[in-house]
Design a protein around this motif. Structure first.
Motif, PDB file in Angstrom:
ATOM      1  N   LEU A  47       0.804  -1.212   0.000  1.00 34.03           N
ATOM      2  CA  LEU A  47       0.000   0.000   0.000  1.00 34.03           C
ATOM      3  C   LEU A  47       0.833   1.255   0.000  1.00 34.03           C
ATOM      4  O   LEU A  47       0.296   2.338   0.014  1.00 34.03           O
ATOM      5  CB  LEU A  47      -0.857   0.016   1.285  1.00 34.03           C
ATOM      6  CG  LEU A  47      -2.362   0.033   1.167  1.00 34.03           C
ATOM      7  CD1 LEU A  47      -2.967   0.530   2.452  1.00 34.03           C
ATOM      8  CD2 LEU A  47      -2.869   0.851   0.005  1.00 34.03           C
ATOM      9  N   ALA A  48       2.118   1.152   0.001  1.00 36.13           N
ATOM     10  CA  ALA A  48       2.929   2.342   0.222  1.00 36.13           C
ATOM     11  C   ALA A  48       4.369   2.033  -0.107  1.00 36.13           C
ATOM     12  O   ALA A  48       4.716   0.891  -0.312  1.00 36.13           O
ATOM     13  CB  ALA A  48       2.849   2.727   1.694  1.00 36.13           C
ATOM     14  N   HIS A  54       9.660   4.594   3.788  1.00 37.28           N
ATOM     15  CA  HIS A  54       9.054   5.556   4.714  1.00 37.28           C
ATOM     16  C   HIS A  54      10.026   5.961   5.814  1.00 37.28           C
ATOM     17  O   HIS A  54      10.043   7.121   6.249  1.00 37.28           O
ATOM     18  CB  HIS A  54       7.779   4.968   5.319  1.00 37.28           C
ATOM     19  CG  HIS A  54       6.605   5.086   4.404  1.00 37.28           C
ATOM     20  ND1 HIS A  54       6.009   6.285   4.112  1.00 37.28           N
ATOM     21  CD2 HIS A  54       5.933   4.149   3.695  1.00 37.28           C
ATOM     22  CE1 HIS A  54       5.009   6.092   3.265  1.00 37.28           C
ATOM     23  NE2 HIS A  54       4.940   4.799   2.991  1.00 37.28           N
ATOM     24  N   ASP A  93       0.257   2.361   7.684  1.00 34.72           N
ATOM     25  CA  ASP A  93       0.134   1.061   6.998  1.00 34.72           C
ATOM     26  C   ASP A  93      -0.139  -0.061   7.998  1.00 34.72           C
ATOM     27  O   ASP A  93      -0.898  -0.986   7.714  1.00 34.72           O
ATOM     28  CB  ASP A  93       1.417   0.728   6.236  1.00 34.72           C
ATOM     29  CG  ASP A  93       1.491   1.427   4.888  1.00 34.72           C
ATOM     30  OD1 ASP A  93       0.440   1.884   4.392  1.00 34.72           O
ATOM     31  OD2 ASP A  93       2.599   1.508   4.336  1.00 34.72           O
ATOM     32  N   HIS A 110      -3.911   6.948   1.087  1.00 38.84           N
ATOM     33  CA  HIS A 110      -2.515   6.608   0.774  1.00 38.84           C
ATOM     34  C   HIS A 110      -2.155   6.915  -0.683  1.00 38.84           C
ATOM     35  O   HIS A 110      -1.001   6.748  -1.072  1.00 38.84           O
ATOM     36  CB  HIS A 110      -2.252   5.119   1.035  1.00 38.84           C
ATOM     37  CG  HIS A 110      -2.365   4.730   2.481  1.00 38.84           C
ATOM     38  ND1 HIS A 110      -1.279   4.402   3.259  1.00 38.84           N
ATOM     39  CD2 HIS A 110      -3.443   4.633   3.298  1.00 38.84           C
ATOM     40  CE1 HIS A 110      -1.680   4.107   4.483  1.00 38.84           C
ATOM     41  NE2 HIS A 110      -2.989   4.233   4.535  1.00 38.84           N
ATOM     42  N   HIS A 163       3.631   9.822   7.025  1.00 38.17           N
ATOM     43  CA  HIS A 163       3.416   8.710   6.095  1.00 38.17           C
ATOM     44  C   HIS A 163       2.915   9.180   4.725  1.00 38.17           C
ATOM     45  O   HIS A 163       3.438   8.779   3.686  1.00 38.17           O
ATOM     46  CB  HIS A 163       2.416   7.722   6.695  1.00 38.17           C
ATOM     47  CG  HIS A 163       2.243   6.497   5.867  1.00 38.17           C
ATOM     48  ND1 HIS A 163       3.060   5.398   5.978  1.00 38.17           N
ATOM     49  CD2 HIS A 163       1.372   6.208   4.873  1.00 38.17           C
ATOM     50  CE1 HIS A 163       2.700   4.483   5.099  1.00 38.17           C
ATOM     51  NE2 HIS A 163       1.662   4.945   4.418  1.00 38.17           N
ATOM     52  N   ASP A 167       4.098   8.763   0.803  1.00 38.15           N
ATOM     53  CA  ASP A 167       3.311   8.058  -0.219  1.00 38.15           C
ATOM     54  C   ASP A 167       3.115   8.894  -1.487  1.00 38.15           C
ATOM     55  O   ASP A 167       3.241   8.390  -2.600  1.00 38.15           O
ATOM     56  CB  ASP A 167       1.930   7.694   0.336  1.00 38.15           C
ATOM     57  CG  ASP A 167       1.945   6.363   1.078  1.00 38.15           C
ATOM     58  OD1 ASP A 167       2.949   5.629   0.967  1.00 38.15           O
ATOM     59  OD2 ASP A 167       0.950   6.068   1.755  1.00 38.15           O
ATOM     60  N   HIS A 173       1.784   6.059  -6.496  1.00 38.38           N
ATOM     61  CA  HIS A 173       0.692   6.432  -5.597  1.00 38.38           C
ATOM     62  C   HIS A 173      -0.092   7.617  -6.133  1.00 38.38           C
ATOM     63  O   HIS A 173      -1.017   8.108  -5.482  1.00 38.38           O
ATOM     64  CB  HIS A 173       1.227   6.730  -4.193  1.00 38.38           C
ATOM     65  CG  HIS A 173       1.460   5.497  -3.388  1.00 38.38           C
ATOM     66  ND1 HIS A 173       0.686   5.138  -2.312  1.00 38.38           N
ATOM     67  CD2 HIS A 173       2.357   4.504  -3.541  1.00 38.38           C
ATOM     68  CE1 HIS A 173       1.112   3.998  -1.816  1.00 38.38           C
ATOM     69  NE2 HIS A 173       2.135   3.579  -2.537  1.00 38.38           N
TER      70      HIS A 173
HETATM   71 ZN   LIG Z   1       0.795   4.178   2.606  1.00 36.31          ZN
END
Ligand SMILES: [Zn+2]
Length: 289
Positions: A47-48, A54, A93, A110, A163, A167, A173
């Motif tokens: 998802l990221a 990060h 996440d 996200h 975060h 992203d 993203h």
């Molecule tokens: Zn994310």
């Protein structure tokens, strides 16, 4: 990752038998291997930026905070039992497992899906109900900056901002191709199948075998002149244009060394920009108390 892990699990099992470990040890190994396999097989789609990406963004940003902003950040981080921005960088996440209800409410924050290759952000079209990374950064940045808000709420907003600024700089993203940010674009990577999103989230970065701390130092050493300006809208539009113009989508669906040589520097530039811009945002939101 999953295949390698499964192979590792089998090796451990046969190794245990070969050296004649006690039955108990064999059972222990079997249980561990099965748990490992189950965990890897059940891993949800990414998802990221992966955890490493990060943490790098958070570390880059933290090094660029003013003393006032850093003091206020530390005060808020302490409320969450954390000391560094990198400690909370993956929390949004992790909610998938730790707080599924909150994850569900924030899941669409996200990323942002552009609906046209012109890469011009159109909120009613690209961010319905304010559920996208652009609106999320604006929302949580405002919560963070307002000292009338309860400290716990501001601390949560800090974790979200750290975060989501990361992203939105991951080009996939903020994509326009209706393929779930490359999740539906299958590719070959070192002889096995995966998807393009995962290549950008983590596989390219992880292939350097640098820890987040090492990677951060490398990026800091290489560059000192990143433009810190711009708005979340502009950062998202940049990401979209990278997807469109910079060879992110390989026509052959094959990720070879030439692809990594070309695209990894772009990914690293996005990490640098994310770090510098996150710092500028936090210096603004936390710095003038
Ligand atoms: Zn994310």
């Amino acid at each position: 990752m999953a295949e390698a892990g499964i192979r590792r699990g089998k090796l451990m099992l046969s190794g245990g038998v070969a050296v004649g470990r006690s039955l108990h040890m064999q059972r222990l190994f079997s249980t561990f291997a099965l748990a490992l396999v189950a965990t890897l097989l059940c891993a949800p789609p990414a998802l990221a930026w992966g955890p490493r990406g990060h943490r790098i963004v958070a570390r880059l940003a933290e090094a660029q905070l003013t003393p006032q902003a850093w003091a206020e950040a530390q005060r808020l981080l302490a409320l969450r039992g954390a000391q560094h921005l990198s400690d909370v960088a993956n929390w949004a996440d992790d909610l998938r497992n730790t707080d599924p209800a909150l994850f569900q409410r924030t899941r669409r924050m996200h990323f942002v899906n552009f609906h046209s290759g012109d890469c011009i952000y159109d909120p009613p079209r690209d961010c319905r109900r304010g559920e996208c990374a652009v609106a999320a950064i604006e929302k949580y940045s405002a919560i963070l900056a307002n000292r009338a808000n309860p400290p716990a709420k501001r601390a949560e907003a800090l974790a979200f901002v750290v975060h989501f600024v990361g992203d939105i700089h991951q080009p996939l993203h903020a994509d326009y191709r209706h393929d779930a940010g490359g999740n539906d674009f299958q590719v070959r990577w070192h002889g096995r199948g995966t998807n393009l999103h995962k290549v950008w989230d983590s596989l390219m970065l992880d292939s350097t075998h640098l820890s987040a701390a090492q990677y951060t130092r490398k990026l800091q050493a290489e560059d000192s002149s990143i433009a810190t300006g711009g708005t979340p809208v502009e950062w998202a539009e940049e990401s979209c244009r990278i997807d469109r113009d910079d060879g992110v989508y390989p026509r052959t669906h094959f990720i070879d060394q030439a692809y990594v040589d070309r695209e990894l520097p772009i990914a690293e530039q996005r990490l640098r920009q994310a770090g510098a811009r996150l710092a500028a945002l936090l210096n603004r939101d936390l710095g003038n108390g």
